[in-house]
Motif scaffolding. Structure first.
Motif, PDB file in Angstrom:
ATOM      1  N   ASP A 195      10.121  -2.189  11.353  1.00 61.57           N
ATOM      2  CA  ASP A 195       9.363  -2.106  12.019  1.00 61.57           C
ATOM      3  C   ASP A 195       8.057  -2.540  11.257  1.00 61.57           C
ATOM      4  OD1 ASP A 195       9.947  -2.079  14.762  1.00 61.57           O
ATOM      5  OD2 ASP A 195      10.299   0.091  14.175  1.00 61.57           O
ATOM      6  N   GLN A 196       6.984  -3.318  11.317  1.00 57.40           N
ATOM      7  CA  GLN A 196       6.067  -3.705   9.947  1.00 57.40           C
ATOM      8  C   GLN A 196       5.347  -2.488  10.627  1.00 57.40           C
ATOM      9  OE1 GLN A 196       5.617  -7.703   8.457  1.00 57.40           O
ATOM     10  NE2 GLN A 196       3.692  -6.503   7.716  1.00 57.40           N
ATOM     11  N   ILE A 197       4.128  -1.833  10.325  1.00 51.05           N
ATOM     12  CA  ILE A 197       3.744  -1.238  10.880  1.00 51.05           C
ATOM     13  C   ILE A 197       2.353  -0.810  10.164  1.00 51.05           C
ATOM     14  CG2 ILE A 197       2.802   1.619  11.600  1.00 51.05           C
ATOM     15  CD1 ILE A 197       6.113   1.604  12.967  1.00 51.05           C
ATOM     16  N   GLU A 198       1.277  -0.758  10.237  1.00 50.51           N
ATOM     17  CA  GLU A 198       0.125  -0.378   9.423  1.00 50.51           C
ATOM     18  C   GLU A 198      -0.625   0.511   9.645  1.00 50.51           C
ATOM     19  OE1 GLU A 198      -3.509  -2.920   8.961  1.00 50.51           O
ATOM     20  OE2 GLU A 198      -2.965  -4.568   8.465  1.00 50.51           O
ATOM     21  N   VAL A 199      -1.428   1.102   9.070  1.00 44.15           N
ATOM     22  CA  VAL A 199      -1.378   2.830   9.175  1.00 44.15           C
ATOM     23  C   VAL A 199      -2.118   3.234   7.516  1.00 44.15           C
ATOM     24  CG1 VAL A 199      -1.228   5.154   9.147  1.00 44.15           C
ATOM     25  CG2 VAL A 199       0.406   3.457  10.268  1.00 44.15           C
ATOM     26  N   GLY A 200      -3.398   3.650   8.186  1.00 50.29           N
ATOM     27  CA  GLY A 200      -4.546   3.043   6.900  1.00 50.29           C
ATOM     28  C   GLY A 200      -4.973   2.559   6.222  1.00 50.29           C
ATOM     29  N   GLN A 201      -4.904   1.384   5.940  1.00 50.09           N
ATOM     30  CA  GLN A 201      -5.093  -0.323   5.579  1.00 50.09           C
ATOM     31  C   GLN A 201      -3.833  -0.322   4.765  1.00 50.09           C
ATOM     32  OE1 GLN A 201      -9.010   0.524   3.774  1.00 50.09           O
ATOM     33  NE2 GLN A 201      -9.243  -1.068   5.923  1.00 50.09           N
ATOM     34  N   LYS A 202      -2.969   0.089   4.635  1.00 49.23           N
ATOM     35  CA  LYS A 202      -1.611   0.107   4.094  1.00 49.23           C
ATOM     36  C   LYS A 202      -0.411  -0.523   5.090  1.00 49.23           C
ATOM     37  CE  LYS A 202      -2.678   3.069   0.236  1.00 49.23           C
ATOM     38  NZ  LYS A 202      -1.870   4.658  -0.721  1.00 49.23           N
ATOM     39  N   SER A 203       0.332  -1.240   4.821  1.00 49.28           N
ATOM     40  CA  SER A 203       1.545  -2.233   5.222  1.00 49.28           C
ATOM     41  C   SER A 203       2.678  -1.257   4.758  1.00 49.28           C
ATOM     42  CB  SER A 203       1.634  -3.090   5.491  1.00 49.28           C
ATOM     43  OG  SER A 203       2.648  -3.884   6.454  1.00 49.28           O
ATOM     44  N   TYR A 204       3.771  -1.155   5.938  1.00 52.11           N
ATOM     45  CA  TYR A 204       5.218  -0.461   6.147  1.00 52.11           C
ATOM     46  C   TYR A 204       5.632  -0.896   6.622  1.00 52.11           C
ATOM     47  CZ  TYR A 204       2.100   3.774   4.020  1.00 52.11           C
ATOM     48  OH  TYR A 204       1.196   4.718   3.400  1.00 52.11           O
ATOM     49  N   LEU A 205       7.341  -0.738   5.739  1.00 50.94           N
ATOM     50  CA  LEU A 205       8.837  -1.647   6.993  1.00 50.94           C
ATOM     51  C   LEU A 205       8.919  -0.567   6.891  1.00 50.94           C
ATOM     52  CD1 LEU A 205       9.416  -4.729   5.237  1.00 50.94           C
ATOM     53  CD2 LEU A 205       8.631  -4.577   6.927  1.00 50.94           C
ATOM     54  N   CYS A 206       9.499   0.047   8.600  1.00 49.55           N
ATOM     55  CA  CYS A 206      10.398   1.003   9.037  1.00 49.55           C
ATOM     56  C   CYS A 206      11.523   0.988   9.441  1.00 49.55           C
ATOM     57  CB  CYS A 206       9.188   2.219   9.747  1.00 49.55           C
ATOM     58  SG  CYS A 206       7.739   2.651   8.631  1.00 49.55           S
ATOM     59  N   ASP A 207      12.712   1.673   8.842  1.00 48.04           N
ATOM     60  CA  ASP A 207      14.039   2.087  10.098  1.00 48.04           C
ATOM     61  C   ASP A 207      13.573   3.046  11.067  1.00 48.04           C
ATOM     62  OD1 ASP A 207      15.712   2.042  11.594  1.00 48.04           O
ATOM     63  OD2 ASP A 207      17.061   1.713   9.884  1.00 48.04           O
ATOM     64  N   LEU A 208      13.452   3.094  11.968  1.00 49.04           N
ATOM     65  CA  LEU A 208      12.859   4.292  12.526  1.00 49.04           C
ATOM     66  C   LEU A 208      14.408   4.174  14.257  1.00 49.04           C
ATOM     67  CD1 LEU A 208       9.707   4.068  14.120  1.00 49.04           C
ATOM     68  CD2 LEU A 208      10.242   5.088  11.818  1.00 49.04           C
ATOM     69  N   LYS A 209      15.196   3.509  13.614  1.00 43.86           N
ATOM     70  CA  LYS A 209      16.469   3.382  14.914  1.00 43.86           C
ATOM     71  C   LYS A 209      17.457   4.478  14.186  1.00 43.86           C
ATOM     72  CE  LYS A 209      15.010  -1.080  16.662  1.00 43.86           C
ATOM     73  NZ  LYS A 209      14.174  -1.306  15.848  1.00 43.86           N
ATOM     74  N   THR A 210      17.167   4.418  13.069  1.00 44.35           N
ATOM     75  CA  THR A 210      18.364   5.352  12.304  1.00 44.35           C
ATOM     76  C   THR A 210      18.282   6.476  11.669  1.00 44.35           C
ATOM     77  OG1 THR A 210      18.580   3.714  11.227  1.00 44.35           O
ATOM     78  CG2 THR A 210      20.354   3.593  12.632  1.00 44.35           C
ATOM     79  N   ALA A 211      17.701   6.227  10.480  1.00 46.98           N
ATOM     80  CA  ALA A 211      17.695   7.193   9.640  1.00 46.98           C
ATOM     81  C   ALA A 211      16.036   7.549   9.492  1.00 46.98           C
ATOM     82  CB  ALA A 211      17.874   7.273   8.286  1.00 46.98           C
ATOM     83  N   GLY A 212      15.054   6.768  10.094  1.00 48.06           N
ATOM     84  CA  GLY A 212      13.951   7.099  10.014  1.00 48.06           C
ATOM     85  C   GLY A 212      13.461   7.078   8.862  1.00 48.06           C
ATOM     86  N   GLU A 213      13.743   5.763   7.840  1.00 45.71           N
ATOM     87  CA  GLU A 213      12.598   5.365   6.075  1.00 45.71           C
ATOM     88  C   GLU A 213      11.628   4.623   6.779  1.00 45.71           C
ATOM     89  OE1 GLU A 213      14.181   7.414   3.383  1.00 45.71           O
ATOM     90  OE2 GLU A 213      15.227   7.759   4.542  1.00 45.71           O
ATOM     91  N   CYS A 214      10.714   4.915   6.094  1.00 42.10           N
ATOM     92  CA  CYS A 214       9.637   3.066   5.980  1.00 42.10           C
ATOM     93  C   CYS A 214       9.297   3.352   3.964  1.00 42.10           C
ATOM     94  CB  CYS A 214       8.468   4.344   6.066  1.00 42.10           C
ATOM     95  SG  CYS A 214       8.339   4.426   8.782  1.00 42.10           S
ATOM     96  N   ALA A 215       8.796   2.353   3.635  1.00 40.01           N
ATOM     97  CA  ALA A 215       9.082   1.660   2.769  1.00 40.01           C
ATOM     98  C   ALA A 215       7.859   1.355   2.919  1.00 40.01           C
ATOM     99  CB  ALA A 215       9.850   1.511   1.617  1.00 40.01           C
ATOM    100  N   ALA A 216       6.454   1.056   1.946  1.00 41.75           N
ATOM    101  CA  ALA A 216       5.747   0.494   1.200  1.00 41.75           C
ATOM    102  C   ALA A 216       5.813  -0.299   1.407  1.00 41.75           C
ATOM    103  CB  ALA A 216       3.914   1.553   0.296  1.00 41.75           C
ATOM    104  N   VAL A 217       4.787  -1.867   2.163  1.00 43.75           N
ATOM    105  CA  VAL A 217       4.793  -3.821   1.268  1.00 43.75           C
ATOM    106  C   VAL A 217       4.153  -3.939   0.318  1.00 43.75           C
ATOM    107  CG1 VAL A 217       4.583  -5.459   2.418  1.00 43.75           C
ATOM    108  CG2 VAL A 217       5.124  -3.706   4.175  1.00 43.75           C
ATOM    109  N   LYS A 218       4.986  -4.025  -0.916  1.00 43.69           N
ATOM    110  CA  LYS A 218       4.569  -4.279  -2.087  1.00 43.69           C
ATOM    111  C   LYS A 218       3.280  -5.348  -1.305  1.00 43.69           C
ATOM    112  CE  LYS A 218       8.732  -4.559  -4.343  1.00 43.69           C
ATOM    113  NZ  LYS A 218       9.623  -5.680  -5.641  1.00 43.69           N
ATOM    114  N   SER A 219       2.279  -4.900  -2.137  1.00 42.26           N
ATOM    115  CA  SER A 219       0.976  -5.604  -2.285  1.00 42.26           C
ATOM    116  C   SER A 219      -0.006  -5.067  -3.639  1.00 42.26           C
ATOM    117  CB  SER A 219       0.249  -5.562  -1.584  1.00 42.26           C
ATOM    118  OG  SER A 219      -0.314  -4.019  -1.309  1.00 42.26           O
ATOM    119  N   GLY A 220      -1.150  -6.113  -4.045  1.00 39.59           N
ATOM    120  CA  GLY A 220      -1.453  -6.059  -5.013  1.00 39.59           C
ATOM    121  C   GLY A 220      -2.861  -5.864  -4.941  1.00 39.59           C
TER     122      GLY A 220
END
Length: 773
Positions: free
Chosen positions: A131-156
């Motif tokens: 899942d790509q989720i935007e929260v507070g003007q930051k974007s995250y790629l998340c695996d919520l179907k298993t462990a529940g991990e999110c990583a911030a999308v690289k941006s400048g």
């Protein structure tokens, strides 16, 4: 005085606040009542930050994931719930595990994450299942179907514009255009010849200047249509900050009406894989659009008057003249840069391509274009032949305006659009949803309810979610069949039980006659919840003149319309009226005071208040106040100067009091090109000597939308005329008043309580900080 000066951008400024430069002297009448902190607390109950959380299940917007699935936020007393609807099978399911997402975001470094207040602004499922989720003007790629991990999308640090395939984002750095690979963060410079004030994709309309890139990606994500913006000969605007020591100088390009040199754009297409730049073979264009006074009109950015072909080989664009009277539709070859002119349209006053969105479309598959025009005195759609540039026929005819093309299906030759004024007996500001064939014929009304309809349509055009409401009836959101408007299911029905428990009441719609004695005008009236018809109430006119919007932000349901109900609660009748010269009605209605912006709808405001005073004996026509922000600040001072015996108290915030001191596009569109003294009829400082009543002038010291010098012109004229007035200056604040907002709202309440009602306000009442600041 535009969209950002106007209603869609106004809310934070309307409830604004600032520091006192010179406080108004007390002038309470001897027999006036003394208001208490409890009275002000009662008024504060109806501020938006208190009323909005009390509305449950008010679903106004949904976001489509594919042809049959959509997501939305459903709010109730326990918080926000993210749900997914299935248009084909029916029913809803949780969009994701909110507790798991909150924990994963916190682990990924996000701060203040509450599972019931996630504030997700964008969500989509990626091809790899994450899942790509935007929260507070930051974007995250998340695996919520298993462990529940999110990583911030690289941006400048620079804001980027995502490609359609979401694999790249384009951004500006040092006046040049770059792209960044979303997965790896690798950056590639696309242009090298951008220099200061002659850069690529730069966002500067004078009144607005950001780091955003203005461009349009091609559908195949391989090309970018943008421009090199030439501001090198533009005049500068200057502001300075307030601090101990040397102030900081702020300077940027800000052309004014009548300037010999204004911003120009040179159109280019960039092939991203090869970094090849193709300059379109057409002379530089004015920095103008068919809709607003910027090349990017919407809140989501983009270059509104550029449309790519589905095959990414050609693009259509419209060139607008400096005075907005002449439009030229052109087609460019993205590979060679060759440009072909297809057709023109001229307007005697100014051309606009719709209300809220650019309503022309490029249909290269059938060699046609859908064009919007008010040539019949109403905004209708027309079909043009791209081969010969000739009009084929009108798609829609008759009274009422097409406001927004939502979708066109070239295969079925169907156009779905929102419109106002097309259904007999319905409030002309209620938007309804229609469909019609590109080949003409009778449009089909898909949303028959006499209400304002907000539409979210599926990408495949089979369904749409319709959220409809009025000022007194809360939203009902239903899923409808896009073919015939049939209700498939109910998505949500708003519940205002908790809101009603506070004593809340909706505003009353009213209708009066305009200055011509014939035309109906529409407005809203706000009365105290403790209203007593045996009393006499002073009346306060909340005013915004247009021309791009009116005093009434919407005739749809709102738990708060700015702070109108709060002010009414202190012992006033508050009104907001859309006068002649505002949009959504006929072209003639909108053009009422073209070239005479000093009109500011004031003849309609005065006659409307007089009619209401005759209609309702509890309105005191000897105590009339007026206030507004930005364009409304201009109008407020104008009212106090043109009608000094009618308006007794005015509060003018951040007014563009002379449009010769405001950015070029605004005045040159609605007042015309500057020739001789043709701008004198709109200059408040020239009539300031007429002031009789109490006037407060308010401005932010570093307002980069309407610079404070506009208010200082009026201040200088008032001083020279030996007139008493009050002034508030907000140090280091812009057009909206940010953290100082509660202060100015309380001061404005005090000003009307003391000077119009003749009462005494409580001392130093403190409103809550706005929660969204």
């Amino acid at each position: 005085m535009r969209s950002t000066i106007g209603m869609s951008r106004l809310y934070g400024a309307v409830v604004g606040g600032l520091l006192a430069m010179a406080a108004s002297p007390g002038s309470a009448m001897a027999d006036g009542r003394a208001l208490t902190a409890q009275d002000y607390a009662q008024a504060e109950r109806y501020m938006a930050y208190n009323t909005m959380p009390l509305v449950d299940h008010a679903v106004s917007t949904v976001h489509w994931l594919d042809g049959t699935h959509f997501w939305y936020v459903d709010h109730d007393a326990s918080g926000d719930h993210y749900l997914q609807g299935d248009a084909a099978k029916g029913g809803t399911t949780p969009l994701f595990d909110q507790a798991k997402l909150a924990a994963a975001l916190t682990k990924a470094g996000a701060k203040s994450i509450d599972a019931n207040k996630l504030r997700v602004t964008d969500y989509r499922v990626m091809s790899d299942g994450r899942d790509q989720i935007e929260v507070g003007q930051k974007s995250y790629l998340c695996d919520l179907k298993t462990a529940g991990e999110c990583a911030a999308v690289k941006s400048g640090k620079e804001p980027g514009v995502l490609s359609p395939d979401r694999k790249q984002e384009a951004f500006i750095r040092h006046w040049n255009l770059w792209v960044r690979d979303v997965a790896t963060g690798k950056e590639t410079q696309l242009t090298t010849d951008g220099v200061e004030n002659f850069g690529y994709a730069t966002d500067n309309a004078g009144w607005k200047h950001t780091d955003n890139a203005i461009l349009e990606w091609s559908p195949d994500s391989k090309r970018i249509a943008t421009f090199q913006q030439d501001q090198r000969q533009d005049g500068d605007m200057y502001l300075v900050t307030t601090k101990v020591g040397h102030p900081e100088l702020q300077a940027w390009k800000y052309p004014l009406p009548g300037d010999q040199h204004v911003t120009m754009i040179e159109r280019v297409v960039i092939d991203v894989p090869t970094r090849r730049i193709v300059r379109l073979k057409t002379p530089p264009d004015q920095h103008r659009s068919t809709l607003c006074d910027d090349v990017s009109c919407g809140d989501n950015g983009g270059w509104d008057d550029v449309k790519w072909a589905p095959d990414s080989k050609t693009l259509a664009f419209v060139s607008t003249s400096r005075d907005h009277k002449h439009e030229t539709f052109r087609i460019a070859d993205a590979n060679t840069g060759a440009v072909r002119t297809v057709f023109h349209e001229d307007a005697p006053t100014y051309f606009e391509s719709g209300n809220g969105s650019v309503n022309w479309r490029y249909l290269p598959g059938s060699k046609e274009a859908v064009w919007y025009s008010e040539r019949s005195n109403w905004g209708n759609l027309y079909l043009y032949d791209l081969d010969n540039g000739q009009l084929k026929h009108a798609i829609t005819t008759g009274d009422g305006n097409v406001t927004e093309i939502v979708k066109i299906d070239p295969a079925t030759r169907t156009v779905w659009f929102r419109a106002v004024g097309r259904a007999s007996g319905v409030n002309p500001y209620y938007q309804q949803f229609w469909k019609v064939s590109l080949d003409g014929g009778q449009p089909v009304l898909l949303t028959p309810e006499p209400a304002d309809h907000l539409i979210s349509m599926s990408d495949d055009g089979k369904y749409f979610v319709d959220s409809y409401s009025t000022t007194s009836t809360p939203p009902v959101a239903v899923l409808r069949d896009a073919n015939d408007g049939r209700v498939v299911s109910t998505v949500a029905k708003a519940d205002i039980t908790r809101l009603l428990a506070t004593g809340w009441q909706p505003p009353e719609q009213f209708t009066v006659k305009a200055r011509d004695g014939k035309t109906d005008l529409y407005g809203l009236m706000f009365k105290p919840t403790h209203f007593d018809p045996q009393k006499k109430y002073p009346i306060v006119d909340y005013v915004y003149p247009g021309p791009q919007t009116g005093s009434v932000d919407s005739f749809a349901f709102r738990p708060s319309h700015y702070d109108n109900q709060s002010l009414a609660e202190l012992g006033f009748v508050v009104v907001a009226l859309n006068g002649m010269g505002t949009p959504w009605r006929s072209k003639a209605f909108h053009d009422t005071w073209y070239g005479n912006m000093g009109d500011n709808t004031l003849p309609d405001q005065v006659t409307a208040i007089k009619q209401l005073g005759q209609r309702y004996p509890w309105i005191d026509l000897d105590r009339v106040g007026v206030w507004g922000h930005s364009g409304g600040g201009n109008t407020t001072a104008d009212a106090m100067f043109r009608y000094p015996d009618f308006f007794k108290v005015g509060w003018a915030e951040s007014g563009n009091h002379d449009n010769r001191e405001y950015e070029d596009d605004w005045g040159e569109k609605y007042q015309g090109l500057l020739v001789g003294n043709n701008y004198d009829n709109q200059a408040n400082q020239l009539i300031a000597k007429n002031l009789k009543g109490k006037l407060m002038l308010v401005h932010g010291s570093i307002d980069d939308n309407v610079p404070p010098y506009s208010t200082l012109l009026v201040v200088d004229a008032l001083i020279k005329a030996n007139k008493d007035f009050d002034m508030l200056l907000l140090p280091n604040e812009h057009h909206g008043y940010a953290d100082d907002s509660p202060y100015v709202t309380r001061r404005r309440w005090d000003y009307f309580v003391r000077n119009l009602a003749g009462d005494t306000p409580p001392k130093d009442y403190a409103l809550k900080p706005w929660p969204w600041r």
